[in-house]
Design an enzyme around this catalytic site. Structure first.
Site, PDB file in Angstrom:
ATOM      1  N   LYS A 120      48.321 -29.600 -64.724  1.00  0.00           N
ATOM      2  CA  LYS A 120      47.020 -29.234 -65.300  1.00  0.00           C
ATOM      3  C   LYS A 120      46.513 -30.257 -66.340  1.00  0.00           C
ATOM      4  O   LYS A 120      45.988 -31.283 -65.980  1.00  0.00           O
ATOM      5  CB  LYS A 120      47.070 -27.807 -65.839  1.00  0.00           C
ATOM      6  CG  LYS A 120      47.410 -26.798 -64.708  1.00  0.00           C
ATOM      7  CD  LYS A 120      47.101 -25.392 -65.081  1.00  0.00           C
ATOM      8  CE  LYS A 120      47.639 -24.376 -64.083  1.00  0.00           C
ATOM      9  NZ  LYS A 120      46.808 -24.082 -62.940  1.00  0.00           N
TER      10      LYS A 120
ATOM     11  N   ASP B  76      58.548 -23.604 -67.437  1.00  0.00           N
ATOM     12  CA  ASP B  76      57.384 -23.990 -66.648  1.00  0.00           C
ATOM     13  C   ASP B  76      56.186 -24.009 -67.599  1.00  0.00           C
ATOM     14  O   ASP B  76      55.613 -22.959 -67.927  1.00  0.00           O
ATOM     15  CB  ASP B  76      57.177 -22.989 -65.511  1.00  0.00           C
ATOM     16  CG  ASP B  76      55.953 -23.335 -64.669  1.00  0.00           C
ATOM     17  OD1 ASP B  76      55.157 -24.193 -65.098  1.00  0.00           O
ATOM     18  OD2 ASP B  76      55.800 -22.742 -63.585  1.00  0.00           O
TER      19      ASP B  76
ATOM     20  N   TYR C 142      54.725 -16.940 -61.946  1.00  0.00           N
ATOM     21  CA  TYR C 142      54.394 -17.725 -60.752  1.00  0.00           C
ATOM     22  C   TYR C 142      54.673 -19.183 -61.078  1.00  0.00           C
ATOM     23  O   TYR C 142      54.271 -19.676 -62.127  1.00  0.00           O
ATOM     24  CB  TYR C 142      52.916 -17.532 -60.400  1.00  0.00           C
ATOM     25  CG  TYR C 142      52.427 -18.364 -59.237  1.00  0.00           C
ATOM     26  CD1 TYR C 142      52.726 -17.997 -57.928  1.00  0.00           C
ATOM     27  CD2 TYR C 142      51.658 -19.501 -59.445  1.00  0.00           C
ATOM     28  CE1 TYR C 142      52.267 -18.752 -56.849  1.00  0.00           C
ATOM     29  CE2 TYR C 142      51.198 -20.261 -58.382  1.00  0.00           C
ATOM     30  CZ  TYR C 142      51.505 -19.874 -57.081  1.00  0.00           C
ATOM     31  OH  TYR C 142      51.056 -20.624 -56.021  1.00  0.00           O
TER      32      TYR C 142
HETATM   33  N1  HOZ Z   1      47.159 -20.085 -58.737  1.00  0.00           N
HETATM   34  C1  HOZ Z   1      46.644 -21.093 -59.598  1.00  0.00           C
HETATM   35  C2  HOZ Z   1      46.336 -20.526 -60.948  1.00  0.00           C
HETATM   36  N2  HOZ Z   1      47.319 -19.717 -61.499  1.00  0.00           N
HETATM   37  C3  HOZ Z   1      45.455 -21.823 -59.007  1.00  0.00           C
HETATM   38  C4  HOZ Z   1      44.398 -20.949 -58.476  1.00  0.00           C
HETATM   39  C5  HOZ Z   1      43.301 -21.786 -57.789  1.00  0.00           C
HETATM   40  O1  HOZ Z   1      43.215 -22.970 -57.973  1.00  0.00           O
HETATM   41  O2  HOZ Z   1      42.537 -21.178 -57.030  1.00  0.00           O
END
Ligand code: HOZ
Length: 435
Positions: free
Chosen positions: A273, A245, A150
């Site tokens: 992050k 990434d 992702y």
């Molecule tokens: N999809 C992100 C983590 N892999 C963020 C999820 C979130 O902040 O709810």
């Protein structure tokens, strides 16, 4: 998934009922809605160190860490002090600051492949921009990504994606035009031969290969020995750019990220992050000749009102300075190993089949009896069992990701005592799964 009856009428439940009238699904990011595990999300009031406290006063040992950024722990004293100081000088200028040079120097010094960097506001923005740059620089259109990886919610990237879309069973999304999706080719992670075949078929059209070098978004999945080197070699041979990434792995697995750990140098790297210290941020960087193609140095356009925001730069820079110390990563390796050994032993003692994947302070326990090296294997994990385990742990005061397909994170504030409490809770939780 089984909803948990114990959380029927608390403040979190009341807030969630209010939120679902106001926000799609009651949340601002899908996985938080607990649909991957059932039940009602806990609304958080505050967090400190390795713990979070919800609006009902229940405190949890936190292994989500805001999905990765909180490597120092929540409300770290130095980060908070620096933010107080910065706040008094204004929250956004829309003009350059010295801070932006400082954080760029810190990132360039740390990350082997980055000679120049552009700050943005999220990981999604970073990956979208890196892909545009790759297409602009190569004059090619196609993109290769890996099943279960992702890279944010950009149109080109919501194809066989992991994280929230995998959690909800929506690996592709309505709203992504077929004409865009057809330019994204997917291949299985950890299979160099499959990637070679993709290059054999489409080599001259492939602008870039984007990869999470250690995957976090199908749960934690580790690259096989030599795999990242093979991906690098194939990209070089076919004139495609390699994008790592490292939104999750940057400054987490080593100061220089996965590329330092595995000694593989991509052309472009995306970050997020940790580099924002808990404030919204992203970045992409790489070779100078490529980065100089970004506007205004070059023609590939990308911009942002809040990019380089002084609060985000302050929290990020304060965090990154602490990560200069090599002992940070030694500590995270030690604590990660201690916790995962404990979890494995607790599962075995209860007769529950699990596989725990880990690199440093990033890990996932899958409920399966086969090795998890790709999305096909990750998706076989028993998600009902994960949901029951998740809720048993939550009741015991341990906050795990509300999805099987997200990595867990350990930070510097996770003491041995907290890790041992976690293993004790897991022992009881695994035992409950037998009944
Ligand atoms: N999809 C992100 C983590 N892999 C963020 C999820 C979130 O902040 O709810």
């Amino acid at each position: 998934m089984t909803a948990q009856s114990t959380e029927a009428q608390d403040k979190s439940a009341a807030l969630f009922a209010r939120a679902v009238e106001l926000l799609p699904g009651g949340v601002n990011s899908p996985v938080r809605a607990f649909r991957g595990v059932g039940g009602t999300p806990r609304f958080i009031r505050e967090a400190q160190g390795a713990t979070m406290t919800d609006v009902d006063g229940r405190t949890y040992i936190d292994y989500v860490g805001s999905w990765g950024p909180m490597i120092l722990g929540h409300a770290d004293a130095a980060v908070i002090a620096a933010l107080h100081d910065a706040l008094a000088r204004g929250t956004s200028y829309g003009a350059p600051t010295e801070l932006e040079c400082e954080i760029a120097e810190e990132i360039i010094d740390a990350v082997p492949s980055i000679e120049m960097v552009r700050m943005v506001n999220s990981g999604t923005e970073a990956t979208m921009s890196a892909i545009r740059l790759a297409r602009g620089a190569t004059g090619r259109t196609k993109l290769v990504k890996f099943e279960g990886c992702y890279h944010g919610h950009g149109d080109s990237l919501l194809v066989k994606a992991g994280s929230g879309v995998a959690t909800l069973g929506l690996p592709d999304s309505p709203g992504v035009p077929a004409s865009v999706a057809q330019n994204t080719i997917t291949a299985p992670f950890n299979d160099a031969e499959a990637l070679a075949q993709v290059f054999d078929q489409h080599g001259a059209d492939i602008a870039a290969v984007i990869i999470e070098p250690v995957v976090g978004n199908m749960g934690c999945v580790v690259p096989r020995e030599g795999y990242l080197q093979a991906v690098r070699e194939l990209c070089t041979r076919h004139g495609a750019l390699l994008i790592f990434d490292e939104v999750m792995t940057g400054f987490r697995l080593a100061r220089g990220g996965a590329q330092e750990l595995y000694a593989v140098t991509p052309d472009l790297t995306t970050l997020g992050k940790i580099i924002g210290g808990g404030l919204p941020v992203g970045a992409y960087g790489g070779r100078r000749d490529l980065m100089n193609q970004i506007a205004p140095a070059g023609p590939v356009y990308q911009a942002g009102t809040l990019s380089g925001n002084p609060l985000a730069m302050t929290a990020g820079l304060t965090t990154l300075k602490r990560l200069r110390d090599k002992s940070v990563y030694e500590q995270l390796e030690r604590t990660g190993a201690r916790l995962c050994a404990g979890l494995g032993e607790a599962a075995r003692a209860a007769g529950i089949q699990t596989v725990t994947n880990r690199v440093g302070s990033m890990f996932t326990t899958f409920f399966t009896d086969e090795p998890v090296n790709d999305w096909t294997a990750a998706s076989k994990s028993d998600r009902d069992l994960y949901g029951r385990f998740f809720h048993a742990m939550l009741e015991a005061g341990i906050y795990l990701a509300p999805s099987q397909f997200e990595a867990a994170f350990i930070g510097l504030a996770h003491t041995d005592e907290l890790l041992d409490r976690t293993v004790e809770a897991a022992r009881a939780a695994f035992a409950q799964l037998r009944s």
